[in-house]
Scaffold this motif. Structure first.
Motif, PDB file in Angstrom:
ATOM      1  N   THR A 303       0.837  -1.193   0.000  1.00 24.81           N
ATOM      2  CA  THR A 303       0.000   0.000   0.000  1.00 24.81           C
ATOM      3  C   THR A 303       0.879   1.254   0.000  1.00 24.81           C
ATOM      4  OG1 THR A 303      -0.090   0.132   2.419  1.00 24.81           O
ATOM      5  CG2 THR A 303      -1.723  -1.265   1.312  1.00 24.81           C
ATOM      6  N   TRP A 305       1.025   3.637   2.138  1.00 26.61           N
ATOM      7  CA  TRP A 305       1.616   3.908   3.455  1.00 26.61           C
ATOM      8  C   TRP A 305       2.767   2.949   3.751  1.00 26.61           C
ATOM      9  CZ3 TRP A 305       0.617   8.358   5.482  1.00 26.61           C
ATOM     10  CH2 TRP A 305      -0.610   8.977   5.228  1.00 26.61           C
ATOM     11  N   GLU A 306       2.592   1.673   3.451  1.00 32.10           N
ATOM     12  CA  GLU A 306       3.657   0.705   3.723  1.00 32.10           C
ATOM     13  C   GLU A 306       4.891   0.972   2.876  1.00 32.10           C
ATOM     14  OE1 GLU A 306       1.446  -3.440   4.879  1.00 32.10           O
ATOM     15  OE2 GLU A 306       1.216  -2.713   2.820  1.00 32.10           O
ATOM     16  N   SER A 308       5.816   3.779   1.367  1.00 31.19           N
ATOM     17  CA  SER A 308       6.448   5.050   1.724  1.00 31.19           C
ATOM     18  C   SER A 308       7.208   4.928   3.038  1.00 31.19           C
ATOM     19  CB  SER A 308       5.388   6.151   1.825  1.00 31.19           C
ATOM     20  OG  SER A 308       4.714   6.308   0.589  1.00 31.19           O
ATOM     21  N   TYR A 309       6.616   4.212   3.985  1.00 31.27           N
ATOM     22  CA  TYR A 309       7.282   4.019   5.278  1.00 31.27           C
ATOM     23  C   TYR A 309       8.608   3.272   5.108  1.00 31.27           C
ATOM     24  CZ  TYR A 309       8.246   1.902   9.827  1.00 31.27           C
ATOM     25  OH  TYR A 309       8.858   1.467  10.982  1.00 31.27           O
TER      26      TYR A 309
END
Length: 522
Positions: A303, A305-306, A308-309
């Motif tokens: 995803t 968020w995952e 990018s993190y």
């Protein structure tokens, strides 16, 4: 009438033999032509190849004509020769045996065969592992590609491991690797350039690109550069990629190496070229910028968020591995006033009784880390994991007990060593490991001012570096808002656009491609 035709054929054959012998005496250069006399051909083979192990020769009698098969044992299965080739030759009509072209097309249509007329071509085919057929009374020969050299089966990548996505890596066989890419990119626009490169090795090299996406002028320049290169020893693809580096003495890699098929496929679709070589499972991606060494295909399976993190975590880990030892040296040697009072007391307590300066501590600890890292790579797989874990614990504990290294230095070295491996590309981690040493030295001499000055020098060098006309720090310098969506973070797939938001071909043309082409061809 039949006897008359036979007499004419005999006269023509004797004339060809006389011309061949005469050309050898006069030194006209025609002696390179394969003679129609099998005896003369056997003499040439005996003098050049048949005394070389494991060369194999097989005498045949085909419709009253003597014939000779020559090949390297081990590269070709003897049983397959008898079953496929010899059986087909013995079943061939007598009239086909007098014309190699008719024999190849009519009697042997299922085999990969090439007609050769000179000893130069015969030598190239022979050392390539092909079988060569000579027939008495026929000038020239036929070369058959029926070699069956064993190849390694497809396996999961051992260097660039991932949790999600395809688990198939390239192998040492070039034909298999090309087929794996074509299986994933099923379009006639996928073009392959193929050459034998190397004065002695004659290694098969292939370059793949996507027509209409990769810049045609850059592709032509790369083809010319590699096609004209004739290194004596060509064992790995890195030997060729060094020819494409505009700054060969630059510390930063200008081509990314990968063994992952999904990474290579993504590179081709984004306008890059793949440089592949028979015998090497590593594929070079050209051109590559700094951001390419921190992106993986797995990022696009997570995803927003995952992904990018994880990307932000990689950049933080890289900065930690580079600066943490230098900050320790600067804070304990030149700038202790920068630390809070409680932290300064803890650091001073951990260093109590240590006879060496902080810089020497860093040198001792990271030299040992490099020793363990290199030994773990060279040792058998069953022992390497044990050496890496147990060795670090045992050596670190022994150094602390001996009073040579502080407890805090062990913690810093452990964090830096672990953080160094978060980068998905192995070659970029070597850069930061090398830069650690001048960074620690600058910290010992000038403290934080030395770290800042050296950091500015590194950034300035990166800003001036170009790969195929593309700035090495792109899309950060120059700033391109479209590509920033897939740089430090990875925006949702819908926001990335086609090919993950990259229009590589047009970007190369806009950034001075003409200068690059001239530089490579020089």
């Amino acid at each position: 009438m039949a006897s008359r035709n036979q007499e004419l054929q005999d006269i023509a054959r004797r004339g060809e033999e006389m011309l061949h012998d005469l050309s050898g005496w006069l030194g006209t250069g025609l002696s390179d032509v394969i003679a129609p006399t099998l005896g003369a051909n056997e003499d040439w083979l005996e003098a050049n190849y048949l005394d070389t192990y494991p060369a194999v020769s097989r005498q045949l009698l085909l419709a009253g004509r003597r014939a000779l098969l020559v090949y390297f044992g081990g590269a070709i299965d003897r049983e397959e020769v008898e079953r496929e080739l010899v059986a087909a030759l013995q079943a061939a009509p007598p009239q086909a045996l007098g014309d190699l072209r008719i024999l190849a097309q009519a009697a042997l249509p299922s085999l990969v065969v090439k007609e050769i007329t000179t000893w130069t071509d015969a030598a190239d085919e022979f050392v390539a592992g092909h079988l060569i057929l000579f027939i008495d009374g026929v000038a020239g020969a036929l070369a058959f590609d029926i070699k069956t050299i064993p190849v390694r089966s497809l396996e999961a990548p051992k260097v660039e491991q991932s949790v999600m996505g395809p688990q198939v890596a390239f192998i040492e066989d070039l034909k298999t690797n090309l087929a794996l890419i074509r299986d994933r990119i099923r379009t006639p626009k996928l073009k392959t350039w193929h050459r034998a490169v190397g004065r002695e090795t004659k290694t098969q090299v292939a370059i793949m690109h996507l027509e209409g996406v990769a810049d045609a002028e850059l592709v032509g320049a790369v083809h010319d550069t590699i096609g004209e290169a004739q290194p004596k020893d060509l064992q790995v693809v890195a030997t060729l990629t060094g020819l494409l580096e505009q700054r060969p003495y630059s510390l930063f890699p200008q081509l990314r190496m990968t063994q992952r098929i999904d990474e290579a496929t993504r590179a081709v679709l984004s306008g890059r070229m793949l440089i592949m070589m028979h015998g090497d499972p590593t594929v070079a991606i050209y051109p590559s910028t700094l951001g390419d060494f921190y992106r993986t295909m797995e990022d696009y399976m997570l995803t927003f968020w995952e992904a990018s993190y994880i990307r932000v975590l990689r950049f933080i880990a890289t900065l930690t591995a580079l600066y943490l030892p230098a900050f320790y040296v600067a804070a304990t040697t030149v700038n202790p006033d920068l630390m809070p009072t409680r932290l300064a007391i803890v650091v001073a307590g951990s260093r109590e009784g240590v006879p060496f300066s902080p810089l020497i501590e860093v040198v001792i600890m990271f030299v040992i880390v490099e020793f363990l890292r290199e030994a773990a790579l060279r040792m058998p797989e069953q022992m390497s994991s044990t050496l890496g874990t147990v060795g670090a614990i045992v050596v670190g504990t022994a150094l602390v007990k001996a009073g040579l290294i502080s407890d805090l230095m062990i913690v810093i070295a452990t964090i830096a060593a672990v953080a160094d491996f978060t980068a998905p590309s192995f070659e970029i981690t070597s850069v930061w490991r090398i830069l650690l040493w001048p960074m620690a030295l600058a910290a010992a001499l000038w403290g934080m001012l030395g770290i800042i000055a050296l950091s500015f020098a590194v950034v300035a060098g990166l800003a001036s570096l170009e790969v195929a006309g593309r700035p090495y720090l792109a899309p950060l310098v120059p700033s391109r808002s479209g590509e920033m969506r897939d740089a430090f973070v990875r925006m949702p797939v819908r926001a990335l656009g086609p090919l993950h938001g990259e229009d590589h071909g047009s970007l190369l043309a806009a950034l001075g491609l003409d200068r690059l082409v001239r530089a490579i061809r020089r």
